[in-house]
Design a protein around this motif. Structure first.
Motif, mmCIF file in Angstrom:
data_model
loop_
_atom_site.group_PDB
_atom_site.id
_atom_site.type_symbol
_atom_site.label_atom_id
_atom_site.label_comp_id
_atom_site.label_asym_id
_atom_site.label_seq_id
_atom_site.Cartn_x
_atom_site.Cartn_y
_atom_site.Cartn_z
ATOM 1 N N ILE A 1 0.845 -1.203 0.000
ATOM 2 C CA ILE A 1 0.000 0.000 0.000
ATOM 3 C C ILE A 1 0.879 1.251 0.000
ATOM 4 N N VAL A 2 0.656 2.101 -1.018
ATOM 5 C CA VAL A 2 1.345 3.388 -1.087
ATOM 6 C C VAL A 2 0.310 4.480 -0.796
ATOM 7 N N VAL B 1 4.308 2.629 2.698
ATOM 8 C CA VAL B 1 5.140 3.819 2.517
ATOM 9 C C VAL B 1 4.246 4.988 2.092
ATOM 10 N N CYS B 2 4.681 6.204 2.402
ATOM 11 C CA CYS B 2 3.968 7.405 1.936
ATOM 12 C C CYS B 2 4.729 8.003 0.756
ATOM 13 N N SER C 1 5.842 4.691 7.901
ATOM 14 C CA SER C 1 5.553 4.952 6.478
ATOM 15 C C SER C 1 6.177 6.267 6.013
ATOM 16 N N LEU C 2 6.133 7.274 6.875
ATOM 17 C CA LEU C 2 6.718 8.570 6.498
ATOM 18 C C LEU C 2 8.245 8.519 6.513
ATOM 19 N N ASP C 3 8.811 7.848 7.514
ATOM 20 C CA ASP C 3 10.275 7.734 7.563
ATOM 21 C C ASP C 3 10.793 6.967 6.349
ATOM 22 N N GLU D 1 13.462 8.287 3.635
ATOM 23 C CA GLU D 1 14.641 7.481 3.371
ATOM 24 C C GLU D 1 14.785 7.243 1.862
ATOM 25 N N TYR D 2 13.664 6.828 1.198
ATOM 26 C CA TYR D 2 13.687 6.562 -0.248
ATOM 27 C C TYR D 2 13.991 7.813 -1.071
#
Ligand code: 13P
Ligand code: SF4
Length: 306
Positions: free
Chosen positions: A111-112, A127-128, A297-299, A303-304
């Motif tokens: 889920i994005v 992930v966000c 999810s925000l971290d 990071e990405y």
């Protein structure tokens, strides 16, 4: 009127110093608010700023999900939103419960969640993303199948740019960006044929298709500064056009069609910021379990997109 505005600005400055507070504002805020902000930006830059600030209090001049994001990334800070009803209707188009039910149909999908979601949805996401990094993050994500919530237009844009992954869109949308019609944008192009057209990815695919560049609000500012062109047509909320005209006076900026207004973004005023600082309202509070999961999810997103 002008006198009371000046008085409010002085009081805001005084309270900011006294309480070690910082004002973070989104690019769609009214000009008076843009001008008193310590930092003005898009969702991605604002979340980075929220994470790194040394201030004790963050006044968030934006919509609710943005203030929530600041709180999640800076859990030990007091985060205040001057108008608690300043919400993003698109963020309210999906709940965690609905999303988990939907995921039962796609057990192997990740889920994005677009950052324009409430904290409960971020908590169940892997992930966000923001409009500035969605393509990049989805490309890097280790998954072949992705449920993308809530903006179907951003999902479509990501799918077009990441061909090797299956993107399953949620049917949400932004009413402001959907009101840019291809015919109106084309009419503006006829008036300014030499202008570079910058389009936000929340617009409908036929408008995105017409763009010279697709970008987040901050991405548009960066492009306008970098490109040699003198004229730009902007397909996003009109607050950004105001900022561009003010900060890049040597170039010309026009709304692509009639100016579009996000009424929730415009709810915040100098007066509401003053009272927010004075009475320390309205404080963002999130249940600790949701906060912890949403932070992951925000971290991951930060990071990405380093
Ligand atoms: P940006 O992150 O591009 O500023 O967009 C936020 C938003 O709400 C767009 O409607
Ligand atoms: Fe939400 Fe659209 Fe307003 Fe952005 S412009 S805050 S997506 S309603």
């Amino acid at each position: 009127m002008e006198e009371s505005k000046e008085k409010l600005k002085k009081e805001i400055e005084r309270l900011k110093k006294e309480k070690n507070a910082i004002i973070l504002a989104h690019n769609y805020q009214i000009e008076d608010v843009q001008l008193i902000a310590d930092f003005l930006g898009d969702s991605l830059d604002l979340s980075r700023k929220a994470k790194e600030t040394e201030a004790n209090i963050i006044i968030f001049a934006g919509v609710y999900f943005m203030a929530e994001t600041a709180k999640i990334l800076s859990p030990h800070k007091k985060v205040l939103i001057p108008e608690k009803d300043a919400r993003c209707p698109m963020a309210d188009m999906v709940t965690a419960e609905e999303l988990l039910k939907f995921k039962e149909k796609y057990p192997d999908a990740k889920i994005v969640a677009y950052v324009n979601t409430n904290a409960d949805v971020k908590a169940v996401a892997d992930v966000c993303v923001t409009s500035a990094n969605a393509v990049d993050v989805v490309r890097k994500l280790d998954a072949d199948k992705i449920i993308f919530v809530p903006d179907k237009n951003l999902a479509h844009y990501v799918a077009k740019n990441v061909r090797d992954k299956e993107i399953i869109p949620w049917p949400g949308f932004c009413y402001v960006h959907r009101s840019f019609l291809a015919t109106d944008v084309e009419a503006s192009r006829q008036i300014y044929p030499d202008a570079v057209l910058l389009v936000h990815p929340e617009c409908d695919p036929e408008v995105v298709e017409m763009a010279d560049y697709v970008a987040s609000t901050q991405g548009m500012i960066n492009l306008a500064k970098k490109l040699p062109a003198r004229r730009f047509l902007i397909a996003t909320e009109s607050g950004l056009v105001t900022r561009m005209q003010r900060e890049i006076p040597e170039k010309e900026f026009y709304n692509a069609g009639l100016p579009k207004v996000c009424s929730n973004m415009k709810k915040i005023t100098l007066k509401s910021i003053y009272y927010s600082l004075l009475e320390e309202k309205y404080e963002i509070e999130i249940p600790p379990d949701i906060m912890e999961k949403a932070k992951l999810s925000l971290d991951r997103m930060l990071e990405y997109s380093k």
